[in-house]
Structure formats: C-alpha cells, structure tokens
Design a protein around this motif. Structure first.
Motif, mmCIF file in Angstrom:
data_model
loop_
_atom_site.group_PDB
_atom_site.id
_atom_site.type_symbol
_atom_site.label_atom_id
_atom_site.label_comp_id
_atom_site.label_asym_id
_atom_site.label_seq_id
_atom_site.Cartn_x
_atom_site.Cartn_y
_atom_site.Cartn_z
ATOM 1 N N ARG A 294 0.997 -1.155 0.074
ATOM 2 C CA ARG A 294 -0.076 0.042 0.030
ATOM 3 C C ARG A 294 0.893 1.341 0.028
ATOM 4 N N ASP A 295 0.077 2.400 -0.248
ATOM 5 C CA ASP A 295 0.822 3.582 -0.423
ATOM 6 C C ASP A 295 1.692 3.836 1.133
ATOM 7 N N GLY A 296 1.169 3.154 2.038
ATOM 8 C CA GLY A 296 1.730 3.529 3.260
ATOM 9 C C GLY A 296 2.839 2.634 3.729
ATOM 10 N N GLY A 297 3.131 1.531 2.862
ATOM 11 C CA GLY A 297 4.134 0.683 3.025
ATOM 12 C C GLY A 297 3.813 -0.822 3.507
ATOM 13 N N SER A 298 2.533 -0.834 4.056
ATOM 14 C CA SER A 298 2.287 -2.238 4.569
ATOM 15 C C SER A 298 1.847 -3.265 3.514
ATOM 16 N N PRO A 299 2.089 -4.625 3.568
ATOM 17 C CA PRO A 299 2.293 -5.337 2.555
ATOM 18 C C PRO A 299 0.871 -6.183 2.470
ATOM 19 N N VAL A 300 0.534 -6.426 1.201
ATOM 20 C CA VAL A 300 -0.790 -7.129 1.026
ATOM 21 C C VAL A 300 -0.692 -8.403 0.139
ATOM 22 N N ALA A 301 -1.085 -9.368 0.431
ATOM 23 C CA ALA A 301 -0.856 -10.602 -0.378
ATOM 24 C C ALA A 301 -1.840 -10.784 -1.578
ATOM 25 N N CYS A 302 -1.628 -9.886 -2.688
ATOM 26 C CA CYS A 302 -2.490 -9.401 -3.484
ATOM 27 C C CYS A 302 -2.526 -10.448 -4.638
ATOM 28 N N GLY A 303 -1.408 -11.222 -4.838
ATOM 29 C CA GLY A 303 -1.436 -12.276 -5.579
ATOM 30 C C GLY A 303 -2.547 -13.663 -5.313
#
Length: 204
Positions: A108-117
C-alpha cells in the motif's frame, strides 16, 4: 589382372557375378509405383498438379476445436492463479488475462504488505465456483485449453481486469485496465505495479 572364383571345377569371372547382382533389383522393381525402389523420380524440378483422389497416403485428421461449451465448476474447482483453473480433469486458461503470480506481494502507499497475488487467485475461485460458464475454445497447447468465458452476459476476463485481479492480455481490455489502475483496484494498490502497468515479481 582379372579375379576369378572356382565353382565345381568351373571358373567364373567375378565381374559376371556383379552384373547379375545389379540386374536383380531392377527386375524386382518392375511394375512398382514410382518411389524409392523404382527407377522413376520421386521429386520433379517443376510444379506438378496432384489429384488427391489418386493419392494413397494415409490421411490424419487434425484435432478439432470444441467450439462453444458450458462449464459448471463446483466448490472443488482448483484455481492456480487469477486466470487458470482445473475442472473435471481439464486445465483451462483465460486467453485475455495475464494472471498475477499467486505469491505476489503488493505494498500500500503507506508501505504495509498485501498478499495481492493470493487475493487475485481467490477472486477467480469465488467468481466461477458453482456458476455456469459459457466458454469458447480459442486454441490448445497440449492438454491446456485457452478459452474466452462469460457468466451470463458478463465477460470473465473483463471482470478480472476491471477488479485489478490481472492485467489485459489483449487491446480490447486496455481501457478497463486503465480504469482499474486509476481506482487502485486489486494489484494496482501497489505504486510499482501502477508505474509499470504490471506487477514485477515480489514474492513472499
């Protein structure tokens, strides 16, 4: 100097034996159709009209495309990424979508990771599970069937691209991709993905 062989007291020149050996294949080839054994040429140096009705070669039928068909994936359907799935033992790939790697990580823009795949893979599973898909076979590569599918009147690839679960493989979906990027949908929550127009590998 001539060479001789002795046979029951009779002497025959080796040259005579060679002549007999050379004549035998020619006599056996008489009456055969043109080919590798007969004396007629197999290839010509000018175009020749071929009558298919007179050809004796075995004809092998090419693999026929299935055309339109219905898929009904159950809750046991396997989705490998946001564009491919296995149903009833067959592997299908949506032709118009470039899938996200299921191990892809976005930030995210704030740097937190997301398991988008993984989210994109699960989006496809929820989209097709227990639904009737009207599909058109585009082509095959071995056992993999590339398809264009719809649920009712809604194109499956268009839905996936619009939700940011994959990106466009063909120009027809380019506008939908731009809309998803502008709204930061799905994969496009990641600034790097937005800048590249696709997500570079960033895996867990």
């Amino acid at each position: 100097m001539r060479a001789f062989v002795r046979n029951g007291g009779n002497i025959l020149p080796v040259a005579a034996l060679l002549v007999l050996a050379l004549l035998a294949p020619r006599s056996q080839a008489e009456g055969l159709r043109p080919g590798l054994v007969s004396s007629d040429p197999l290839w010509t140096d000018r175009p020749v009209r071929i009558d298919p009705r007179k050809q004796a070669f075995e004809r092998i039928e090419g693999e026929q495309k299935v055309g339109r068909f219905i898929l009904r994936p159950t809750n046991r359907v396997q989705t490998f990424d946001s564009a491919s799935f296995r149903d009833a033992g067959h592997l299908y790939v949506l032709s118009d979508v470039v899938a996200a790697d299921p191990r892809q990580l976005c930030r995210r823009d704030g740097g937190s990771p997301v398991a988008c795949g993984q989210q994109a893979r699960l989006f496809l599973r929820r989209l097709i599970m227990n639904r009737a898909l009207r599909c058109l076979e585009d082509f095959r590569l071995g056992t993999v069937v590339f398809v264009t599918c719809a649920i009712g009147e809604v194109d499956l690839a268009e839905t996936i691209v619009s939700k940011g679960a994959g990106w466009a493989a063909r120009p027809r979906l380019a506008a939908r991709q731009q809309e998803a990027i502008a709204s930061k949908a799905g994969l496009w929550i990641d600034a790097g993905c937005r800048a590249e127009g696709r997500c570079k590998a960033r895996r867990r």
